[in-house]
Enzyme design. Structure first.
Site, PDB file in Angstrom:
ATOM      1  N   HIS A 107     -36.745   1.583  -8.908  1.00 45.48           N
ATOM      2  CA  HIS A 107     -37.853   1.045  -9.711  1.00 45.48           C
ATOM      3  C   HIS A 107     -37.912  -0.474  -9.642  1.00 45.48           C
ATOM      4  O   HIS A 107     -36.893  -1.140  -9.438  1.00 45.48           O
ATOM      5  CB  HIS A 107     -37.820   1.565 -11.156  1.00 45.48           C
ATOM      6  N   ASP A 151     -32.634   3.693  -9.015  1.00 46.42           N
ATOM      7  CA  ASP A 151     -33.574   4.722  -8.535  1.00 46.42           C
ATOM      8  C   ASP A 151     -34.755   4.105  -7.772  1.00 46.42           C
ATOM      9  O   ASP A 151     -35.726   4.789  -7.464  1.00 46.42           O
ATOM     10  CB  ASP A 151     -34.090   5.559  -9.723  1.00 46.42           C
ATOM     11  N   GLU A 177     -41.127   3.538 -12.750  1.00 48.32           N
ATOM     12  CA  GLU A 177     -40.149   4.552 -12.350  1.00 48.32           C
ATOM     13  C   GLU A 177     -40.670   5.335 -11.137  1.00 48.32           C
ATOM     14  O   GLU A 177     -41.875   5.284 -10.838  1.00 48.32           O
ATOM     15  CB  GLU A 177     -39.927   5.527 -13.517  1.00 48.32           C
ATOM     16  N   ASP A 226     -41.742  -6.954 -18.218  1.00 45.62           N
ATOM     17  CA  ASP A 226     -41.760  -5.781 -19.095  1.00 45.62           C
ATOM     18  C   ASP A 226     -41.128  -6.061 -20.455  1.00 45.62           C
ATOM     19  O   ASP A 226     -40.458  -7.084 -20.654  1.00 45.62           O
ATOM     20  CB  ASP A 226     -41.058  -4.592 -18.414  1.00 45.62           C
TER      21      ASP A 226
END
Ligand code: F6R
Length: 260
Positions: A138, A136, A143, A67
């Site tokens: 990811h 979380d 996400e 990313d």
């Protein structure tokens, strides 16, 4: 999914580095998928050491990063381009034309994302995708609620991820809201996945990834469906796992041919 629990992040990185070295020594044109963030820093240091001291050769290797932020120039110290140069690329004998990172400055984002997918395919696919995990759940910047079959695309970061990313930016510098990320489907096509996690802050996400239900709300949980996923954890990140003893037993009794 193989779960390996180690006493320290250093021990985690030593095993992960051996996986990378094994691939490079057994495959002529190895293709690596790479993350950024705090997790891979010690792994990259160990890989650089192996290159310097043990002759680990990257000349024929190709890399694809997961990313990059949108709107951040590659020269910006907070960009993932800068991070990768600083921690890895500047210290190895990779051919610059074999280094691939998403273009966060692209004028035509959908086209740039499609071109990234094409480049991965043309390189023969990713042999080993290294991953970290967000608190979380990811992976990449996929996400919670990301499609589990998503491809490389522009993604909106959550407030929580932005707050976390803030520490990598100088005070007053705006933290990007958008990133280009390989999709969950892109990651799942790698022939092997290696996810590393350290520390208490990852314990809940790790528990949900390994022992919870497969769900788009925990994108990393899709690794349960991957035929060759290895998760290497320190004790703190593994603390919530119910089957810790079983994972330890399996790892300690691996036949020699499977050991790395
Ligand atoms: C970064 C990436 C992210 C990170 C994750 C964990 O390229 O893909 O999924 O792996 O946010 O970040 P750290 O390692 O900083 O805890």
């Amino acid at each position: 999914m193989e779960v390996i629990i180690q006493p320290s992040p250093k021990a985690v990185c030593a095993i992960a580095a051996r996986h990378v070295a094994h691939l490079l020594r057994t495959k002529h044109k190895a293709v690596l998928g790479l993350p950024t963030g705090s997790t891979p820093i010690s792994l990259y240091a160990e890989i650089v050491r192996m290159h310097r001291e043990e002759g680990l050769d990257f000349k024929q290797a190709t890399t694809f990063n997961l990313d990059e932020y949108v709107g951040i120039d590659p020269a910006n110290p907070a960009s993932y381009h800068s991070f990768m140069r600083q921690h890895l690329f500047d210290h190895l004998n990779l051919d610059p034309k074999n280094i691939h990172m998403p273009d966060g400055m692209a004028k035509d984002m959908p086209l740039a994302c499609q071109a990234y997918e094409t480049a991965i395919r043309e390189a023969g696919g990713i042999d080993l995708q290294i991953l970290g995990i967000g608190a979380d759940g990811h992976i990449g910047f996929n996400e919670p609620s990301s499609s589990l079959s998503s491809r490389t695309r522009l993604k909106t970061l959550t407030d929580k991820t932005m707050r976390f990313n803030k520490s990598f930016f100088s005070p007053g510098q705006p933290v990007p809201r958008y990133a280009i990320t390989m999709g969950v489907g892109t990651i799942m096509e790698a022939r092997a996945c290696l996810l590393l996690a350290f520390g208490d802050a990852k314990a809940v996400a790790v528990e949900r990834m390994v022992e919870g239900a497969v769900s788009a709300m925990v994108p990393a949980s899709i690794l349960q469906m991957h035929p060759q996923a290895v998760v290497i954890l320190d004790e703190a990140a593994a603390k919530n796992l119910r089957h810790k003893d079983y994972y330890r037993f399996v790892y300690n009794h691996k036949p020699e041919w499977q050991q790395r």
